[in-house]
Enzyme design. Structure first.
Site, PDB file in Angstrom:
ATOM      1  N   LYS A  96       1.072  -1.149   0.085  1.00  0.00           N
ATOM      2  CA  LYS A  96      -0.047  -0.030   0.017  1.00  0.00           C
ATOM      3  C   LYS A  96       0.892   1.120   0.026  1.00  0.00           C
ATOM      4  CE  LYS A  96      -4.132  -1.866   2.388  1.00  0.00           C
ATOM      5  NZ  LYS A  96      -3.642  -3.572   2.304  1.00  0.00           N
ATOM      6  N   ASP A 130      -2.019  -2.311  -3.781  1.00  0.00           N
ATOM      7  CA  ASP A 130      -3.308  -2.172  -3.616  1.00  0.00           C
ATOM      8  C   ASP A 130      -4.004  -0.976  -3.411  1.00  0.00           C
ATOM      9  OD1 ASP A 130      -2.990  -4.759  -2.569  1.00  0.00           O
ATOM     10  OD2 ASP A 130      -2.768  -4.349  -0.530  1.00  0.00           O
ATOM     11  N   MET A 131      -5.119  -0.802  -3.717  1.00  0.00           N
ATOM     12  CA  MET A 131      -6.008   0.458  -3.757  1.00  0.00           C
ATOM     13  C   MET A 131      -6.564   0.793  -2.561  1.00  0.00           C
ATOM     14  SD  MET A 131      -6.140   3.337  -5.588  1.00  0.00           S
ATOM     15  CE  MET A 131      -5.581   2.837  -7.125  1.00  0.00           C
ATOM     16  N   ARG A 180      -5.765  -5.623 -11.144  1.00  0.00           N
ATOM     17  CA  ARG A 180      -6.454  -6.350 -10.449  1.00  0.00           C
ATOM     18  C   ARG A 180      -7.721  -5.456 -10.157  1.00  0.00           C
ATOM     19  NH1 ARG A 180      -4.923  -6.179  -4.490  1.00  0.00           N
ATOM     20  NH2 ARG A 180      -3.207  -7.430  -4.931  1.00  0.00           N
ATOM     21  N   GLY A 184     -14.199  -3.167  -3.872  1.00  0.00           N
ATOM     22  CA  GLY A 184     -13.784  -1.930  -3.136  1.00  0.00           C
ATOM     23  C   GLY A 184     -14.174  -2.091  -1.814  1.00  0.00           C
ATOM     24  N   ALA A 185     -13.362  -1.882  -0.604  1.00  0.00           N
ATOM     25  CA  ALA A 185     -13.406  -2.137   0.645  1.00  0.00           C
ATOM     26  C   ALA A 185     -13.696  -1.043   1.638  1.00  0.00           C
ATOM     27  CB  ALA A 185     -12.370  -3.031   1.212  1.00  0.00           C
ATOM     28  N   THR A 222     -12.178 -11.660  -6.465  1.00  0.00           N
ATOM     29  CA  THR A 222     -13.509 -11.538  -5.889  1.00  0.00           C
ATOM     30  C   THR A 222     -13.869 -12.823  -5.324  1.00  0.00           C
ATOM     31  OG1 THR A 222     -16.085 -11.089  -6.540  1.00  0.00           O
ATOM     32  CG2 THR A 222     -14.534 -12.328  -8.056  1.00  0.00           C
ATOM     33  N   ARG A 278     -11.969  -4.521   7.957  1.00  0.00           N
ATOM     34  CA  ARG A 278     -12.445  -4.484   6.515  1.00  0.00           C
ATOM     35  C   ARG A 278     -13.281  -5.912   6.007  1.00  0.00           C
ATOM     36  NH1 ARG A 278      -8.357  -1.002   5.592  1.00  0.00           N
ATOM     37  NH2 ARG A 278      -6.875  -2.486   4.607  1.00  0.00           N
TER      38      ARG A 278
HETATM   39  C1  LIG Z   1      -7.456 -10.673  -3.788  1.00  0.00           C
HETATM   40  C2  LIG Z   1      -7.982  -9.292  -3.316  1.00  0.00           C
HETATM   41  C3  LIG Z   1      -7.383  -8.300  -3.293  1.00  0.00           C
HETATM   42  C4  LIG Z   1      -8.087  -7.145  -3.091  1.00  0.00           C
HETATM   43  N1  LIG Z   1      -7.453  -6.129  -2.903  1.00  0.00           N
HETATM   44  C5  LIG Z   1      -8.258  -4.831  -2.505  1.00  0.00           C
HETATM   45  C6  LIG Z   1      -7.676  -3.475  -2.725  1.00  0.00           C
HETATM   46  O1  LIG Z   1      -6.448  -3.254  -3.089  1.00  0.00           O
HETATM   47  N2  LIG Z   1      -8.617  -2.568  -2.414  1.00  0.00           N
HETATM   48  C7  LIG Z   1      -9.698  -2.807  -2.003  1.00  0.00           C
HETATM   49  O2  LIG Z   1     -10.347  -1.610  -1.656  1.00  0.00           O
HETATM   50  N3  LIG Z   1     -10.312  -3.884  -1.740  1.00  0.00           N
HETATM   51  C8  LIG Z   1      -9.718  -5.024  -2.189  1.00  0.00           C
HETATM   52  N4  LIG Z   1     -10.223  -6.254  -2.062  1.00  0.00           N
HETATM   53  C9  LIG Z   1     -11.524  -6.334  -1.271  1.00  0.00           C
HETATM   54  C10 LIG Z   1     -12.583  -6.282  -2.238  1.00  0.00           C
HETATM   55  O3  LIG Z   1     -12.663  -4.877  -2.651  1.00  0.00           O
HETATM   56  C11 LIG Z   1     -13.873  -6.700  -1.534  1.00  0.00           C
HETATM   57  O4  LIG Z   1     -14.294  -5.797  -0.509  1.00  0.00           O
HETATM   58  C12 LIG Z   1     -14.217  -7.983  -1.076  1.00  0.00           C
HETATM   59  O5  LIG Z   1     -13.406  -8.881  -2.173  1.00  0.00           O
HETATM   60  C13 LIG Z   1     -15.523  -8.523  -1.020  1.00  0.00           C
HETATM   61  O6  LIG Z   1     -16.104  -8.401  -2.398  1.00  0.00           O
HETATM   62  P1  LIG Z   1     -16.430  -9.803  -2.990  1.00  0.00           P
HETATM   63  O7  LIG Z   1     -16.000  -9.356  -4.619  1.00  0.00           O
HETATM   64  O8  LIG Z   1     -15.873 -10.873  -2.594  1.00  0.00           O
HETATM   65  O9  LIG Z   1     -17.980  -9.755  -3.270  1.00  0.00           O
HETATM   66  P2  LIG Z   1     -19.097  -9.773  -1.980  1.00  0.00           P
HETATM   67  O10 LIG Z   1     -20.513  -9.308  -3.036  1.00  0.00           O
HETATM   68  O11 LIG Z   1     -18.740  -8.805  -1.117  1.00  0.00           O
HETATM   69  O12 LIG Z   1     -18.970 -10.894  -1.486  1.00  0.00           O
HETATM   70  C14 LIG Z   1     -19.460 -12.293  -2.498  1.00  0.00           C
HETATM   71  C15 LIG Z   1     -19.399 -13.453  -1.215  1.00  0.00           C
HETATM   72  O13 LIG Z   1     -18.045 -13.759  -1.016  1.00  0.00           O
HETATM   73  C16 LIG Z   1     -17.994 -14.154   0.296  1.00  0.00           C
HETATM   74  N5  LIG Z   1     -17.008 -13.017   1.075  1.00  0.00           N
HETATM   75  C17 LIG Z   1     -16.954 -11.965   0.616  1.00  0.00           C
HETATM   76  N6  LIG Z   1     -16.043 -11.427   1.448  1.00  0.00           N
HETATM   77  C18 LIG Z   1     -15.947 -12.048   2.466  1.00  0.00           C
HETATM   78  C19 LIG Z   1     -15.058 -12.058   3.662  1.00  0.00           C
HETATM   79  N7  LIG Z   1     -14.615 -11.105   4.159  1.00  0.00           N
HETATM   80  N8  LIG Z   1     -15.221 -13.184   4.593  1.00  0.00           N
HETATM   81  C20 LIG Z   1     -16.064 -14.315   4.279  1.00  0.00           C
HETATM   82  N9  LIG Z   1     -16.886 -14.302   3.132  1.00  0.00           N
HETATM   83  C21 LIG Z   1     -16.591 -13.243   2.389  1.00  0.00           C
HETATM   84  C22 LIG Z   1     -19.301 -14.312   0.847  1.00  0.00           C
HETATM   85  O14 LIG Z   1     -19.794 -15.414   0.667  1.00  0.00           O
HETATM   86  C23 LIG Z   1     -20.210 -13.306   0.067  1.00  0.00           C
HETATM   87  O15 LIG Z   1     -21.560 -13.469  -0.022  1.00  0.00           O
HETATM   88  C24 LIG Z   1      -9.464  -7.485  -2.439  1.00  0.00           C
HETATM   89  C25 LIG Z   1      -9.935  -8.575  -2.504  1.00  0.00           C
HETATM   90  C26 LIG Z   1      -9.378  -9.706  -3.256  1.00  0.00           C
HETATM   91  C27 LIG Z   1     -10.006 -11.044  -2.994  1.00  0.00           C
END
Ligand SMILES: Cc1cc2nc3c(=O)[nH]c(=O)nc-3n(C[C@H](O)[C@H](O)[C@H](O)COP(=O)(O)OP(=O)(O)OC[C@H]3O[C@@H](n4cnc5c(N)ncnc54)[C@H](O)[C@@H]3O)c2cc1C
Length: 297
Positions: A96, A130-131, A180, A184-185, A222, A278
């Site tokens: 980061k 990372d963003m 990537r 968004g978190a 995702t 997060r």
């Molecule tokens: C490899 C990777 C790198 C990332 N890098 C960044 C970044 O640089 N900046 C940033 O802002 N965000 C980052 N993220 C986080 C991302 O933005 C999301 O907040 C996160 O991935 C949840 O979104 P989702 O796509 O899984 O979908 P969602 O709609 O949130 O989740 C779909 C399903 O996945 C499962 N799930 C999701 N999250 C979780 C959890 N924490 N624990 C258990 N089950 C879960 C659940 O079953 C959920 O119903 C990253 C995520 C990944 C996978």
């Protein structure tokens, strides 16, 4: 509401200090964090690599407050790169920019970043940036773009919840910079980000299609199977899926069994609190899981 509260708590420094030094740290974080040391992260990486899955090592930390902390983060990243080289891990590292001093000024951050990217180029791996929250997007992308021009071995992150991301994806694809894509978190205002899940998902699918068509080595980050439908029919070597350590291990196994490339994002270190919060915000049901692991079944 619960998501916003957890994200608000993730930004409270006193709570962070208290939690990170608590004896509860280890049982709390076990699910999402590979361990406190690089050695633990290397062990976990070896196990994951043995299952045919690549890794991105993330030494936890963000928003450092001093030059000394920024330099320590740089040195941690260099140690991780040495471990990748010596142990022949199939791994990139994720960093980061605020961990490398962006809040202290662009110049100090760029110097730290460049030391890491140069070393990654030498050993033949890649640095993934990372963003963070929307206030940092322009400066982060400017750093990624200049490192790409000089060394090539970088990957940017784009967040589908940001309304600007279509333009950023077009520009990065035009420059041949790997991306990537994640949802968004952070807790972003309506002026800059879609707040409805359906709008975020629609934008994710739209951007994933652009990346699959025009991007260089795109990564779909995702745990949402619906998002991965964007890649149905795409050549498996054309892209990789990325998932977080400890999340949807069932889906991770299915992805590998289907012959797709998977990379697991593997966090380690002491500064786990904001990352951990997060993860709770993404899925508040994790609160129950965490309470069970701390207080027993
Ligand atoms: C490899 C990777 C790198 C990332 N890098 C960044 C970044 O640089 N900046 C940033 O802002 N965000 C980052 N993220 C986080 C991302 O933005 C999301 O907040 C996160 O991935 C949840 O979104 P989702 O796509 O899984 O979908 P969602 O709609 O949130 O989740 C779909 C399903 O996945 C499962 N799930 C999701 N999250 C979780 C959890 N924490 N624990 C258990 N089950 C879960 C659940 O079953 C959920 O119903 C990253 C995520 C990944 C996978």
């Amino acid at each position: 509401m619960l998501r916003s509260t957890l994200l608000y708590l993730s930004r409270q420094p006193q709570l962070r200090r208290w939690m990170e030094t608590s004896p509860l740290a280890k049982p709390l974080t076990r699910r999402f964090v590979a361990g406190q040391s690089l050695e633990r992260a290397v062990e976990a990486s070896r196990r994951i690599n043995a299952q045919g899955i690549e890794v991105s090592l993330d030494h936890l930390g963000e928003n450092v407050q001093s030059m000394a902390e920024a330099a320590a983060s740089r040195d941690q990243a260099l140690r991780a790169l040495r471990a990748i080289e010596q142990q022949q891990l199939r791994a990139t590292i994720s960093v980061k920019v605020t961990q490398l001093g962006l809040d202290l000024g662009d110049a100090v951050c760029r110097e730290n970043v460049e030391a890491i990217v140069r070393e990654a180029a030498r050993i033949g791996t890649r640095i993934e940036f990372d963003m963070e929250s929307s206030a940092y997007v322009d400066r982060t992308l400017a750093i990624v773009e200049s490192m790409h021009q000089r060394y090539g071995c970088v990957r940017a992150v784009i967040q589908a919840y940001l309304k600007r991301s279509g333009r950023d994806v077009d520009r990065l694809c035009g420059a041949g910079i790997p991306v990537r894509l994640c949802k968004g978190a952070y807790d972003e205002p309506e002026e800059v980000a879609f707040r409805e899940k359906t709008a975020v998902d629609e934008n994710y699918l739209r951007l994933a299609n652009v990346l699959l068509e025009k991007g260089v080595d795109p990564a779909l980050a995702t745990h949402d199977e619906k998002m991965l439908t964007a890649a149905e029919g795409a050549e498996p070597q054309r892209f990789e899926v990325q998932m977080l350590y400890g999340v949807r291990r069932d889906l991770q196994q299915r992805i590998v069994a289907a012959g797709r490339r998977l990379r697991v994002y593997l966090p380690y270190g002491d500064a786990w609190y904001p990352y951990f919060m997060r993860r709770l915000a993404e899925r508040p049901a994790n609160l129950w899981f965490v309470m069970r692991s701390v207080f027993g079944n």
